[in-house]
Design a protein around this motif. Structure first.
Motif, PDB file in Angstrom:
ATOM      1  N   GLU A 163      11.824  -7.697   5.889  1.00  0.00           N
ATOM      2  CA  GLU A 163      10.394  -7.895   6.003  1.00  0.00           C
ATOM      3  C   GLU A 163       9.668  -7.592   4.695  1.00  0.00           C
ATOM      4  O   GLU A 163       8.473  -7.837   4.579  1.00  0.00           O
ATOM      5  CB  GLU A 163       9.850  -7.000   7.116  1.00  0.00           C
ATOM      6  CG  GLU A 163      10.461  -7.289   8.487  1.00  0.00           C
ATOM      7  CD  GLU A 163      10.026  -6.279   9.539  1.00  0.00           C
ATOM      8  OE1 GLU A 163       9.266  -5.348   9.166  1.00  0.00           O
ATOM      9  OE2 GLU A 163      10.424  -6.419  10.694  1.00  0.00           O
ATOM     10  N   MET A 164      10.358  -7.053   3.738  1.00  0.00           N
ATOM     11  CA  MET A 164       9.715  -6.604   2.518  1.00  0.00           C
ATOM     12  C   MET A 164       9.818  -7.644   1.418  1.00  0.00           C
ATOM     13  O   MET A 164      10.866  -8.240   1.212  1.00  0.00           O
ATOM     14  CB  MET A 164      10.370  -5.304   2.046  1.00  0.00           C
ATOM     15  CG  MET A 164       9.695  -4.683   0.825  1.00  0.00           C
ATOM     16  SD  MET A 164      10.645  -3.291   0.186  1.00  0.00           S
ATOM     17  CE  MET A 164      10.586  -2.184   1.583  1.00  0.00           C
ATOM     18  N   SER A 165       8.737  -7.847   0.703  1.00  0.00           N
ATOM     19  CA  SER A 165       8.780  -8.681  -0.483  1.00  0.00           C
ATOM     20  C   SER A 165       9.067  -7.790  -1.672  1.00  0.00           C
ATOM     21  O   SER A 165       8.913  -6.572  -1.613  1.00  0.00           O
ATOM     22  CB  SER A 165       7.442  -9.402  -0.666  1.00  0.00           C
ATOM     23  OG  SER A 165       6.447  -8.478  -1.069  1.00  0.00           O
ATOM     24  N   VAL A 166       9.479  -8.404  -2.769  1.00  0.00           N
ATOM     25  CA  VAL A 166       9.803  -7.617  -3.946  1.00  0.00           C
ATOM     26  C   VAL A 166       8.580  -6.860  -4.447  1.00  0.00           C
ATOM     27  O   VAL A 166       8.702  -5.760  -5.016  1.00  0.00           O
ATOM     28  CB  VAL A 166      10.395  -8.517  -5.055  1.00  0.00           C
ATOM     29  CG1 VAL A 166       9.346  -9.490  -5.599  1.00  0.00           C
ATOM     30  CG2 VAL A 166      10.976  -7.682  -6.184  1.00  0.00           C
ATOM     31  N   ASP A 167       7.389  -7.404  -4.221  1.00  0.00           N
ATOM     32  CA  ASP A 167       6.165  -6.736  -4.664  1.00  0.00           C
ATOM     33  C   ASP A 167       5.933  -5.418  -3.939  1.00  0.00           C
ATOM     34  O   ASP A 167       5.180  -4.568  -4.427  1.00  0.00           O
ATOM     35  CB  ASP A 167       4.952  -7.647  -4.449  1.00  0.00           C
ATOM     36  CG  ASP A 167       4.982  -8.872  -5.360  1.00  0.00           C
ATOM     37  OD1 ASP A 167       5.619  -8.792  -6.423  1.00  0.00           O
ATOM     38  OD2 ASP A 167       4.376  -9.893  -4.999  1.00  0.00           O
ATOM     39  N   GLU A 168       6.568  -5.259  -2.775  1.00  0.00           N
ATOM     40  CA  GLU A 168       6.410  -4.029  -2.005  1.00  0.00           C
ATOM     41  C   GLU A 168       7.571  -3.057  -2.213  1.00  0.00           C
ATOM     42  O   GLU A 168       7.593  -1.979  -1.620  1.00  0.00           O
ATOM     43  CB  GLU A 168       6.295  -4.373  -0.514  1.00  0.00           C
ATOM     44  CG  GLU A 168       5.096  -5.236  -0.165  1.00  0.00           C
ATOM     45  CD  GLU A 168       5.149  -5.741   1.267  1.00  0.00           C
ATOM     46  OE1 GLU A 168       6.214  -6.269   1.667  1.00  0.00           O
ATOM     47  OE2 GLU A 168       4.158  -5.611   1.973  1.00  0.00           O
ATOM     48  N   SER A 169       8.513  -3.440  -3.036  1.00  0.00           N
ATOM     49  CA  SER A 169       9.699  -2.604  -3.237  1.00  0.00           C
ATOM     50  C   SER A 169       9.395  -1.390  -4.089  1.00  0.00           C
ATOM     51  O   SER A 169       8.406  -1.341  -4.827  1.00  0.00           O
ATOM     52  CB  SER A 169      10.801  -3.430  -3.905  1.00  0.00           C
ATOM     53  OG  SER A 169      10.429  -3.767  -5.232  1.00  0.00           O
ATOM     54  N   LEU A 226      16.686  -9.369  -1.917  1.00  0.00           N
ATOM     55  CA  LEU A 226      15.614  -8.468  -2.330  1.00  0.00           C
ATOM     56  C   LEU A 226      16.031  -7.678  -3.566  1.00  0.00           C
ATOM     57  O   LEU A 226      15.272  -7.565  -4.542  1.00  0.00           O
ATOM     58  CB  LEU A 226      15.265  -7.505  -1.200  1.00  0.00           C
ATOM     59  CG  LEU A 226      14.289  -6.377  -1.569  1.00  0.00           C
ATOM     60  CD1 LEU A 226      12.941  -6.940  -1.997  1.00  0.00           C
ATOM     61  CD2 LEU A 226      14.127  -5.398  -0.418  1.00  0.00           C
ATOM     62  N   HIS A 227      17.249  -7.134  -3.543  1.00  0.00           N
ATOM     63  CA  HIS A 227      17.721  -6.354  -4.690  1.00  0.00           C
ATOM     64  C   HIS A 227      17.838  -7.232  -5.940  1.00  0.00           C
ATOM     65  O   HIS A 227      17.553  -6.786  -7.049  1.00  0.00           O
ATOM     66  CB  HIS A 227      19.072  -5.709  -4.375  1.00  0.00           C
ATOM     67  CG  HIS A 227      18.988  -4.619  -3.342  1.00  0.00           C
ATOM     68  ND1 HIS A 227      17.958  -3.715  -3.311  1.00  0.00           N
ATOM     69  CD2 HIS A 227      19.821  -4.287  -2.312  1.00  0.00           C
ATOM     70  CE1 HIS A 227      18.140  -2.870  -2.298  1.00  0.00           C
ATOM     71  NE2 HIS A 227      19.259  -3.203  -1.685  1.00  0.00           N
TER      72      HIS A 227
END
Length: 409
Positions: free
Chosen positions: A59-65, A172-173
Motif C-alpha cells: 500500500e505504500m508508495s516510495v514517497d512514503e518510505s 518498493l525497495h
C-alpha cells in the motif's frame, strides 16, 4: 597524474561485468550470497531495512518510505548548511534536531562510526570548534556514506523479497534505490565525470544508470533475479568507484593547492576526501589493511594537508584494490578445486569488477596496450572458470596477478 593520462580505456565497467557473466544464469543466481563469502566488500553492517510488513509495502508508495523521508531530511540539512555559502547564519539547532529525529537511528543501525563522524561535525559546527565549511562537509559526506551502505542493504532486500514472492515489496525497495541514485549518487558521480573528463561509455553516471536499467528489466521478467543479481554489481560498483575517485581527486586538488600556496580551503578539501573515503574504507581494509589505514591517516583532518601527495594516495588505493583482487583469485582457485563452480564464477566476476575500478591508474602505469591485454586476460580467466578449465584459469590468474603486482610496485 594528468587528467589526460587517467581516462578510461575502451572497456567499460558495464561491459566488463556483462561480458564476463555472459548468459550464464546459474552464475548470476547466487551473486548476493557468494559476494559475502568472497570478500568483506558485502560484509557491511546489515540494516533491517525499514521494517514495514509485506502488506504495508503493497500500500505504500516510495514517497512514503523511510528512505524518502531520510532523503528529505538530508536535503533539509544540506539546504540549511548551504546558507553559509551565502554568508547567512546557519540554524545549527535545526540541523541537529533534523538529524536526530530523522536519520540518527538509521545511521547507527548501519555503522555507528558514520554517526560519530556526522555528530562530531554537528557539534563542532555548533560550538565553532571547526570552521563551518569543514563541519558542513563532515555532515554531508558522512550522510552520503550512510546512504551508500543503505543502498547495498536495499539491493539485498529486493532479492529477499522476490525470493519470498513479495513482488510489491521488492519493487518498493527498488524504487528506494532509484530514489537514492537520483538524489545522492548521481550528483556526486557527475562531478567525478567532469573532473576526470569521463564521457559516453566511460561515464560513471552512465554505468550507474545502465546497471539500474538492467536491474529493472530483470525484475520485470519471470526468471530475472539471476540477471538482477549480476546487474546490481554494475550499479553498486559504479557508485563505489565514484567515492574512490572522489577521494582520489581531492588528494590531487590538495597537492595542487599546497604547491600554489593556497591554504584557504585545504582543510575543507581534506574533510571531503575523508568523508567520501568513509563509505568504502571498511571494504578496502579487507584487501590491504595497512594501505587502507594509511589512507585514513592521510585524510584525517588532524593530519597536515601538505603531507598529502597525489601519487602516494593513488598508489595506496591501487595497493588496496590489488589486495582485494588477489584475495578473490585465491578463493576462486580454492572453490574450483572443491568443485564449487558457481561460487568460483561469482568470485571471479567480483575480482574483475574491482580490477575495472582501477583501470585509470593501471593504464597510466603500464600503458594502453598492456592494460588492454590485462583486461582481456581477465575476461578469458572468467571464461576458463565458466568452462571448468582449471588449468587455463590458473595460468591466466598467474598472469593477471603478476601484471597487477608490477603496477603496485
Amino acid at each position: 597524474m594528468k587528467k589526460s593520462m587517467m581516462l578510461f580505456a575502451s572497456i567499460t565497467l558495464a561491459g566488463t561485468v556483462l561480458v564476463a557473466c555472459g548468459n550464464d544464469s546459474e552464475n548470476a543466481a547466487n551473486t548476493a550470497n557468494t559476494a559475502n563469502t568472497a570478500n568483506t566488500e558485502n560484509n557491511s553492517q546489515e540494516e533491517s531495512t525499514d521494517s514495514q510488513s509485506s502488506d504495508q509495502s503493497k500500500e505504500m508508495s516510495v514517497d512514503e518510505s523511510a528512505t524518502a523521508k531520510q532523503v528529505d531530511a538530508y536535503k533539509a540539512i544540506t539546504d540549511e548548511l548551504n546558507k553559509m555559502k551565502e554568508d547567512q547564519e546557519v540554524d545549527w539547532d535545526l540541523v541537529e534536531s533534523t538529524y536526530t529525529s530523522d536519520l540518527k537511528s538509521a545511521v547507527n543501525e548501519i555503522d555507528n562510526e558514520f554517526d560519530q563522524f556526522i555528530t562530531t561535525g554537528i557539534q563542532a559546527g555548533t560550538s565553532g570548534e571547526l570552521e563551518e565549511n569543514v563541519a558542513r562537509q563532515m555532515i554531508d559526506k558522512g550522510t552520503q556514506s550512510y546512504f551508500y551502505q543503505k543502498q547495498k542493504s536495499l539491493q539485498q532486500a529486493v532479492i529477499d523479497a522476490k525470493d519470498a514472492d513479495k513482488n510489491d515489496e521488492a519493487m518498493l525497495h527498488f524504487e528506494e534505490i532509484k530514489l537514492l541514485v537520483e538524489n545522492v549518487f548521481v550528483p556526486t558521480a557527475e562531478k567525478r565525470d567532469s573532473y576526470y573528463e569521463l564521457e559516453g561509455e566511460s561515464s560513471i553516471v552512465e554505468n550507474i544508470n545502465s546497471g539500474l536499467t538492467a536491474q529493472e528489466e530483470a525484475l520485470s521478467s519471470e526468471e530475472g533475479m539471476e540477471d538482477f543479481a549480476v546487474a546490481k554489481q554494475i550499479t553498486d560498483k559504479s557508485i563505489y568507484r565514484s567515492y574512490y575517485l572522489a577521494s582520489n581527486s581531492y588528494a590531487e586538488k590538495i597537492e595542487e593547492a599546497v604547491n600554489a600556496g593556497d591554504s584557504e580551503e585545504l582543510q575543507i578539501m581534506q574533510t571531503e576526501a575523508l568523508g567520501f573515503y568513509q563509505a568504502i574504507k571498511g571494504s578496502l581494509a579487507g584487501g590491504d589493511e595497512e594501505a587502507a589505514a594509511k589512507l585514513s591517516e592521510l585524510f584525517d583532518i588532524s593530519n597536515e594537508p601538505a603531507s598529502i601527495k597525489a601519487d602516494e594516495v593513488s598508489n595506496l588505493f591501487v595497493k588496496a584494490f590489488a589486495g582485494k583482487i588477489k584475495g578473490y583469485h585465491e578463493k576462486v582457485a580454492e572453490m574450483a578445486e572443491e568443485g564449487k563452480i558457481t561460487d568460483s564464477k561469482e568470485a571471479a566476476m567480483e575480482a574483475n569488477v574491482f580490477l575495472k575500478a582501477i583501470e585509470m591508474p593501471v593504464t597510466d602505469a603500464i600503458g594502453q596496450e598492456e592494460a588492454d591485454a590485462l583486461y582481456a586476460d581477465a575476461t578469458s580467466w572468467y571464461e576458463a572458470i565458466d568452462n571448468d578449465n582449471a588449468e587455463e584459469a590458473n595460468k591466466l590468474s598467474e598472469q593477471i596477478l603478476s601484471e597487477l603486482q608490477s603496477v603496485v610496485e
